[in-house]
Design a protein around this motif. Structure first.
Motif, PDB file in Angstrom:
ATOM      1  N   GLY A  48       0.835  -1.207   0.000  1.00  0.00           N
ATOM      2  CA  GLY A  48       0.000   0.000   0.000  1.00  0.00           C
ATOM      3  C   GLY A  48       0.863   1.248   0.000  1.00  0.00           C
ATOM      4  O   GLY A  48       1.393   1.639   1.038  1.00  0.00           O
ATOM      5  N   GLY A  50       0.220   4.512  -0.329  1.00  0.00           N
ATOM      6  CA  GLY A  50      -0.621   5.710  -0.257  1.00  0.00           C
ATOM      7  C   GLY A  50       0.128   6.821   0.465  1.00  0.00           C
ATOM      8  O   GLY A  50       1.359   6.882   0.425  1.00  0.00           O
ATOM      9  N   PHE A  51      -0.587   7.684   1.152  1.00  0.00           N
ATOM     10  CA  PHE A  51       0.022   8.823   1.855  1.00  0.00           C
ATOM     11  C   PHE A  51       1.067   8.361   2.870  1.00  0.00           C
ATOM     12  O   PHE A  51       2.086   9.007   3.048  1.00  0.00           O
ATOM     13  N   VAL A  52       0.802   7.242   3.528  1.00  0.00           N
ATOM     14  CA  VAL A  52       1.713   6.762   4.561  1.00  0.00           C
ATOM     15  C   VAL A  52       2.771   5.834   3.966  1.00  0.00           C
ATOM     16  O   VAL A  52       3.973   6.031   4.130  1.00  0.00           O
ATOM     17  N   GLN A  78       1.547  -2.266  -4.620  1.00  0.00           N
ATOM     18  CA  GLN A  78       0.302  -1.531  -4.748  1.00  0.00           C
ATOM     19  C   GLN A  78      -0.651  -2.318  -5.636  1.00  0.00           C
ATOM     20  O   GLN A  78      -0.238  -2.865  -6.645  1.00  0.00           O
ATOM     21  N   SER A  84      -5.453   3.465  -8.322  1.00  0.00           N
ATOM     22  CA  SER A  84      -4.140   3.590  -7.678  1.00  0.00           C
ATOM     23  C   SER A  84      -2.935   3.106  -8.481  1.00  0.00           C
ATOM     24  O   SER A  84      -1.804   3.365  -8.079  1.00  0.00           O
ATOM     25  N   LYS A  87       0.452   5.004  -9.280  1.00  0.00           N
ATOM     26  CA  LYS A  87       1.498   5.262  -8.273  1.00  0.00           C
ATOM     27  C   LYS A  87       2.748   4.423  -8.565  1.00  0.00           C
ATOM     28  O   LYS A  87       3.865   4.824  -8.239  1.00  0.00           O
ATOM     29  N   GLN A 139      -5.389   0.960   3.650  1.00  0.00           N
ATOM     30  CA  GLN A 139      -6.386   1.748   4.370  1.00  0.00           C
ATOM     31  C   GLN A 139      -7.311   0.856   5.193  1.00  0.00           C
ATOM     32  O   GLN A 139      -7.458  -0.330   4.906  1.00  0.00           O
ATOM     33  N   THR A 181      -1.106   0.218   9.633  1.00  0.00           N
ATOM     34  CA  THR A 181      -2.475   0.713   9.469  1.00  0.00           C
ATOM     35  C   THR A 181      -3.104   0.941  10.843  1.00  0.00           C
ATOM     36  O   THR A 181      -2.912   0.120  11.744  1.00  0.00           O
ATOM     37  N   THR A 182      -3.842   2.033  10.966  1.00  0.00           N
ATOM     38  CA  THR A 182      -4.565   2.271  12.220  1.00  0.00           C
ATOM     39  C   THR A 182      -5.724   1.290  12.276  1.00  0.00           C
ATOM     40  O   THR A 182      -6.577   1.283  11.378  1.00  0.00           O
ATOM     41  N   VAL A 218       2.399  10.005  11.088  1.00  0.00           N
ATOM     42  CA  VAL A 218       2.796  10.893   9.984  1.00  0.00           C
ATOM     43  C   VAL A 218       1.840  12.080   9.826  1.00  0.00           C
ATOM     44  O   VAL A 218       0.632  11.957   9.981  1.00  0.00           O
ATOM     45  N   LYS A 332     -12.242   9.352  12.014  1.00  0.00           N
ATOM     46  CA  LYS A 332     -12.634   7.946  12.114  1.00  0.00           C
ATOM     47  C   LYS A 332     -12.050   7.194  13.304  1.00  0.00           C
ATOM     48  O   LYS A 332     -12.661   6.241  13.778  1.00  0.00           O
ATOM     49  N   ARG A 404      -9.051  14.435   2.031  1.00  0.00           N
ATOM     50  CA  ARG A 404      -9.934  13.467   2.670  1.00  0.00           C
ATOM     51  C   ARG A 404     -10.663  14.042   3.896  1.00  0.00           C
ATOM     52  O   ARG A 404     -10.048  14.536   4.814  1.00  0.00           O
TER      53      ARG A 404
END
Ligand SMILES: NC(=O)c1ccc[n+]([C@@H]2O[C@H](COP(=O)([O-])OP(=O)(O)OC[C@H]3O[C@@H](n4cnc5c(N)ncnc54)[C@H](O)[C@@H]3O)[C@@H](O)[C@H]2O)c1
Length: 542
Positions: A48, A50-52, A78, A84, A87, A139, A181-182, A218, A332, A404
């Motif tokens: 993944g 993405g932003f992180v 990815q 996506s 990327k 995500q 991931t959170t 981050v 969230k 977002r």
């Protein structure tokens, strides 16, 4: 958009890989991994980008040993989805797939991909079979069913569960898997571990996967890289080996000498730390909402009040919330905790009051900003219907291109529901995906909560401020982007060609600017800026 093509934000089209591309791609990676191992480098797959994940991948790829030689080879992995896939070719050209003000980001990608050759990106899951370490940065969404009622929502675990399943199918039993991931507290031990154990068993592997959790703090923006590399971390593992391995890995890739690592006993503690951390922040922001309203109605400028209070070091983290609290995390994360309590941990009572209230307040704050637009127009004798409104800023915070859950999205949607015509300007955002894809990705857009949203699919983000200003009726300052902090009222009104309603959602205008807009015949309103009435009266007395 064809479902076989992925378009980058710059508009470059990349065809998705075909079946026959996969063996060739794995061959390429196998060779690169072999060369890396010969040089004594550990192979790290980041799932993944993405932003992180993208920035984490570059930071790991930039790691050096005590002799200054690169010690890791990173494969950013990815999914090749139309949304996506772009990327991957972007990273492989040495270009960051995320836009940021941080001057460290772009050179880091160029350096690791083109010079050090320690970073590549791929679409094939088989890359996982080459990994010594896998970092999971996919995500995990929280789907809200109602606007302003977080408790009726639920966690969407699909991307994470799919990813963990894929990882368990490919990795070797010795691979360390770090979930960044959170997640909802309990996920690592009660969802990920059994899921991966089952797949390991079906592969004849009797040992437990080496699973660890270490959450990201981050902050995309000016200190993007530092907020990952030069920042304190928390981690834990499902057993002693996993805990020791994650500790060793993070000590190698992050600046833990200056920013020490905290190792907790169990992953649920690390998971809970992240949720409490962000719920705390959401709560102090929500707390200011009622005082912002109080200020508006009682001649108080909340911005000056906050400045006065923050002189005390004990209160330095009081923050003015602007037109809402966005970003991927704060809207969230508390929801993940509330949901986990019932659905993972199995309790039936409701123990949470402050956390959901804070999220609900933050999610609906922008509705009041829309109300101020209507009020300002009304004071000028104009209706909101068909008024031309220019919103300055689409992203959720200053100087980043991340839209977002931004407060501006709710503002645009509410104003559109009221019948206004919307224009948006943002120097960092090329395409506002929440609108552009509002039909295709409902979980990332709040379209369902408002009427009259259809035409917003075509909402374009303007780059030319002068053109965007032409003939508007309302100017809304929504984000504290550098570009908007010092706009000169005389120049602005000259470009517009008439007095307009000016609404400041973020304490952007100082008293001199507010006074000047008033002198130029504008109506000015602002979230928490009750003193504007006083400035107006002072002018009228002159
Ligand atoms: N954005 C932030 O500021 C921030 C800060 C701290 C923590 N986090 C947390 O980090 C996590 C990731 O956030 P993000 O902002 O990077 O999300 P993102 O949506 O930008 O990135 C996730 C990426 O994972 C990819 N992906 C999904 N399934 C995949 C699969 N099976 N294989 C390969 N790739 C897959 C997606 O296509 C996407 O590119 C979240 O849990 C988030 O809460 C984010």
């Amino acid at each position: 958009m064809s479902n076989r093509i992925s378009v980058s934000p710059e508009g470059i089209e990349y065809p998705l890989p075909a079946k026959e591309d996969y063996p060739r791609e794995f061959d390429r990676l196998e060779k690169l991994a072999e060369q890396a191992r010969e040089k004594g480098r550990e192979v790290v797959v980041v799932m993944g980008v993405g932003f992180v994940g993208a920035v984490m991948a570059a930071i790991v790829a930039d790691t050096t040993d005590e002799n200054g030689d690169p010690s890791k080879f990173v494969i950013g992995m990815q999914r090749p989805s139309p949304r996506s896939f772009w990327k991957i070719p972007t990273i492989n050209q040495g270009v960051a797939p995320v836009k940021a003000e941080d001057p460290e980001v772009e050179p880091m990608f160029a350096r690791c991909v083109n010079e050090k050759k320690t970073l590549t990106a791929t679409f094939t899951n088989e890359a996982l079979s080459l990994a010594d370490v896998v970092i999971v940065d996919v995500q995990l969404d929280y789907v809200k069913e109602d606007l302003g009622q977080v408790t009726t929502g639920h966690v969407d675990m699909e991307a994470l569960e799919d990813s963990l399943g894929i990882i368990a199918q490919y990795i070797s039993p010795e691979t360390l898997v770090v979930i960044e991931t959170t997640v909802a507290p309990g996920t690592t031990e009660q969802v990920a571990l059994p899921l991966m154990r089952r797949i390991f068993k079906s592969r004849g592997i009797q040992t437990d996967p080496l699973l660890a959790h270490s959450y990201e703090r981050v902050m995309p923006g000016r200190n993007y890289v530092q907020s990952v590399r030069d920042f304190w971390r928390v981690c834990s593992g499902v057993n002693d080996t996993a805990r020791e391995r994650v500790k060793k890995f993070l000590n190698e890739v992050l600046n833990t000498d200056e920013f020490p690592l905290t190792v907790l006993d169990r992953p649920i503690e690390s998971e809970t730390a992240k949720i409490v951390e962000n719920s705390f922040r959401a709560t102090i922001l929500a707390f200011m909402d009622e005082w912002s309203l109080f200020a508006e109605r009682n001649g108080v400028d909340i911005i000056k009040v906050l400045k006065a209070i923050k002189q005390r070091p004990t209160h330095s983290n009081l923050i003015f919330p602007g037109p809402g609290i966005g970003g991927y995390c704060l809207p969230k994360d508390g929801g993940l905790g509330i949901w986990a309590y019932k659905h993972i941990l199995g309790f039936e009572d409701d123990i949470f009051t402050i956390t959901p209230a804070a999220i609900d307040i933050n999610d609906t704050r922008a509705l009041h900003a829309a109300q101020l637009v209507r009020d300002a127009l009304r004071n000028m004798g104009l209706p909101i219907a068909s008024a031309e409104v220019l919103i300055l800023g689409a992203s959720y915070r200053e100087d980043v291109g991340d839209t977002r859950y931004s407060g501006s999205e709710i503002l645009v949607r509410k104003l559109s529901e009221m019948g206004a015509e919307i224009r948006v300007h943002d120097p960092y955002v090329d395409i506002w995906w929440e609108f552009h894809n509002q039909e295709a990705y409902p979980s990332h857009s709040k379209k369902v909560f408002f009427r009259n949203q259809k035409k917003l699919t075509d909402l374009e983000v303007r780059k030319d401020l002068d053109k965007a200003l032409e003939d508007i009726d309302v100017l809304v300052f929504a984000v504290r982007h550098q570009d908007y902090m010092h706009l000169d009222p005389d120049t602005i009104i000259k470009k517009i060609g008439k007095p307009v309603a000016v609404v400041d959602c973020f304490g952007i205008l100082d008293d001199a600017a507010i006074t000047r807009y008033l002198e130029l015949g504008c109506e000015v309103k602002g979230l928490g800026r009750g003193h504007i009435k006083r400035l107006k009266e002072k002018l009228n007395k002159k």
